[in-house]
Write an enzyme that holds these catalytic residues in place. Sequence first.
Site, PDB file in Angstrom:
ATOM      1  N   LYS A   1       0.864  -1.187   0.000  1.00  0.00           N
ATOM      2  CA  LYS A   1       0.000   0.000   0.000  1.00  0.00           C
ATOM      3  C   LYS A   1       0.900   1.236   0.000  1.00  0.00           C
ATOM      4  O   LYS A   1       2.103   1.125   0.226  1.00  0.00           O
ATOM      5  CB  LYS A   1      -0.874   0.022   1.257  1.00  0.00           C
ATOM      6  CG  LYS A   1      -1.881  -1.122   1.324  1.00  0.00           C
ATOM      7  CD  LYS A   1      -2.714  -1.047   2.591  1.00  0.00           C
ATOM      8  CE  LYS A   1      -3.758  -2.147   2.622  1.00  0.00           C
ATOM      9  NZ  LYS A   1      -4.523  -2.169   3.885  1.00  0.00           N
TER      10      LYS A   1
ATOM     11  N   ARG B   1     -13.601  -8.952   8.085  1.00  0.00           N
ATOM     12  CA  ARG B   1     -14.793  -8.116   8.126  1.00  0.00           C
ATOM     13  C   ARG B   1     -15.948  -8.735   7.360  1.00  0.00           C
ATOM     14  O   ARG B   1     -17.079  -8.711   7.782  1.00  0.00           O
ATOM     15  CB  ARG B   1     -14.489  -6.739   7.522  1.00  0.00           C
ATOM     16  CG  ARG B   1     -13.656  -5.867   8.405  1.00  0.00           C
ATOM     17  CD  ARG B   1     -13.176  -4.655   7.665  1.00  0.00           C
ATOM     18  NE  ARG B   1     -12.300  -5.031   6.567  1.00  0.00           N
ATOM     19  CZ  ARG B   1     -11.851  -4.200   5.659  1.00  0.00           C
ATOM     20  NH1 ARG B   1     -12.224  -2.950   5.693  1.00  0.00           N
ATOM     21  NH2 ARG B   1     -11.042  -4.621   4.717  1.00  0.00           N
TER      22      ARG B   1
END
Length: 165
Positions: free
Chosen positions: A41, A94
Amino acid sequence: MRTGIYPGTFDPITVGHMDIIRRALKVVDKLIIAVALDTGKEPIFALEERAELVRAEVAAFGADAGRIEVKTFTGLLVDFAQENSTSLLIRGLRAISDFEYEFQMACMNSRLDPAMETVFLTASENTHFISSRIVKQIARLGGDISSFVSPNVAAHLKAHFAGVH
Ligand code: COA
């Protein structure tokens, strides 16, 4: 004594991460929160600043804060785990959309080191929609992020984006 590693980019730490840390403390005696440099990232906060933001949040765990250590690492997670004499990784899940990426990482890590085990903790229903990327986007656009991050993190985000504009 069971030591686990909770690795991540933490750019920045959110209440979603805090939820996983809180629950990880029920599974391990000592938790190393490992803030990674090599994540694929492009973080807005530097490695040490991300770690400092995590350290500031850890105080919220009161007496349990003594069971938490925040470290930074470069290079492979499996090497970091070996250096810290543990083979237990903790990750938050999640939604189904997280599964493929997490499954791939867990498999890669256990190929790199067959002793490595990844334990998944499911995110609580009130945090499962939070993502650091979206929080950053809302902060950049001047929206209210107070229910997603701590006041300290919110202030850092505000300062960051004030400098960017
Ligand atoms: N728990 C965890 N993450 C949650 C969450 C919850 N309850 N709720 C929301 N999230 C979000 C985070 O905010 C973050 O959002 P974003 O993708 O929009 O930024 C995302 O879920 C997960 O990010 P984070 O927890 O910071 O972890 P990561 O996926 O960036 O971490 C590493 C990746 C560091 C574990 C991995 O890149 C790594 O191991 N790097 C080292 C090099 C290496 O060994 N590579 C080979 C690995 S197989």
